[in-house]
Enzyme design. Structure first.
Site, mmCIF file in Angstrom:
data_model
loop_
_atom_site.group_PDB
_atom_site.id
_atom_site.type_symbol
_atom_site.label_atom_id
_atom_site.label_comp_id
_atom_site.label_asym_id
_atom_site.label_seq_id
_atom_site.Cartn_x
_atom_site.Cartn_y
_atom_site.Cartn_z
ATOM 1 N N SER A 1 42.624 43.133 33.439
ATOM 2 C CA SER A 1 42.748 44.570 33.227
ATOM 3 C C SER A 1 41.970 45.293 34.322
ATOM 4 O O SER A 1 41.915 44.851 35.462
ATOM 5 C CB SER A 1 42.255 44.945 31.831
ATOM 6 N N SER A 2 41.319 46.387 33.978
ATOM 7 C CA SER A 2 40.557 47.177 34.941
ATOM 8 C C SER A 2 39.740 48.214 34.190
ATOM 9 O O SER A 2 40.129 48.659 33.099
ATOM 10 C CB SER A 2 41.505 47.890 35.914
ATOM 11 N N LYS B 1 47.066 49.347 32.577
ATOM 12 C CA LYS B 1 45.968 48.457 32.208
ATOM 13 C C LYS B 1 45.549 48.666 30.752
ATOM 14 O O LYS B 1 45.122 47.720 30.071
ATOM 15 C CB LYS B 1 44.782 48.645 33.156
ATOM 16 N N TYR C 1 48.586 53.677 36.858
ATOM 17 C CA TYR C 1 47.854 52.407 36.913
ATOM 18 C C TYR C 1 46.932 52.248 35.705
ATOM 19 O O TYR C 1 46.924 51.195 35.048
ATOM 20 C CB TYR C 1 47.045 52.332 38.207
#
Length: 282
Positions: A152-153, A170, A166
């Protein structure tokens, strides 16, 4: 050298470079055999070189496979390659570990986001992991020893400007992580890790405006202050450019590798910190 994953098989998507390559090396160092997935022909030589090096260095078996996981055909090609290379004498196959690492980022402000930005990002970052897990599910262990780790982020939680698409993708993979941890409980644990800024071309492509926007986050991240005695003079100078020390790909891989071990068997459905403490939500 201890090899706690000796004889196990892992699929690592997007593994020809960057975080994916570092994860592949971490798993190989623990004795894990690998399917090294990459998407485009331009990455073929990198994947091949990585495979040769891992095989020689760690005495494992790794196979590069070109496939786009965001298409129905891509994951099927990966499974076919795994069957060809790693099936047992009786024809059976077990896939012990899946690392959903492949991903793209298309950042822009709301007025500039195009439909293709959305569809392509979600195709790769969300649909791709789903299709790969679908294709691999029949071959997962039946004793809960399997491991799935989704990359993920911090962008899923921070609301960085320009990351409608984006960041949303995620957040979606984190939601799927929790669902899969329940649906696949008899097969494997399912966790995500959430890197922050990491060395490499993806982070280097960010605009100065974006970097300035997250400077406050970085300044309050416990481990992002570069120290010459720990990281070297070059790292201290580099940190001035990025407003703080970037993670090394191996540091992300270390957290992923930890989650793939037997000792992590009581951890599932979690988003695990791989960002130096950038996020402390709970």
């Amino acid at each position: 050298m201890s090899q706690p994953l000796k004889g196990k098989l892992a699929i690592v998507s997007g593994s020809s470079r960057g975080i994916g390559a570092a994860i592949a090396e971490n798993l190989a160092s623990k004795g894990c055999n690998l399917i090294l997935n990459y998407t485009t022909p331009s990455s073929a030589s990198l994947a091949s070189e990585l495979s040769d090096r891992l095989n020689k260095t760690y005495s494992v078996s790794s196979v590069p496979v070109q496939a786009d996981i965001g298409t129905p055909e891509g994951p099927q090609a990966i499974i076919a390659a795994a069957k060809s290379a790693f099936s047992k004498a009786d024809g059976s196959l077990q896939i012990d570990i899946i690392i959903n690492n492949a991903g793209i980022a298309r950042n822009d402000l709301i007025p500039n986001v195009k439909v293709d930005d959305f569809t392509e990002t979600y195709r790769v970052n969300v649909l791709g992991p789903l299709l790969l897990v679908q294709a691999a599910q029949p071959y997962l262990p039946k004793d809960r020893s399997g491991r799935i780790v989704n990359i993920s982020s911090v962008s899923s939680s921070t609301g960085f400007i320009g990351q409608s698409v984006y960041g949303g993708s995620k957040a979606a993979i984190e939601a799927m992580t929790r669902t899969w941890s329940r649906e696949l409980a008899e097969n494997c644990t399912v966790n995500a890790v959430n890197p922050g800024p990491v060395e490499g071309p993806m982070y280097a492509s960010n605009s100065e405006e974006f970097l300035e926007g997250i400077e406050g986050w970085i300044k309050h991240t416990p481990l992002m202050k570069a120290r010459e005695d720990l990281h070297g003079k070059e790292a201290v100078e580099e940190a001035k450019q990025w407003h703080g020390r970037l993670a090394k790909t191996g540091e992300i891989a270390g957290v992923v590798g930890m989650l793939c071990g037997e000792e992590a068997g009581w951890c599932t459905g979690q988003v695990v910190c791989a960002n130096g403490g950038m996020l402390m939500l709970h």
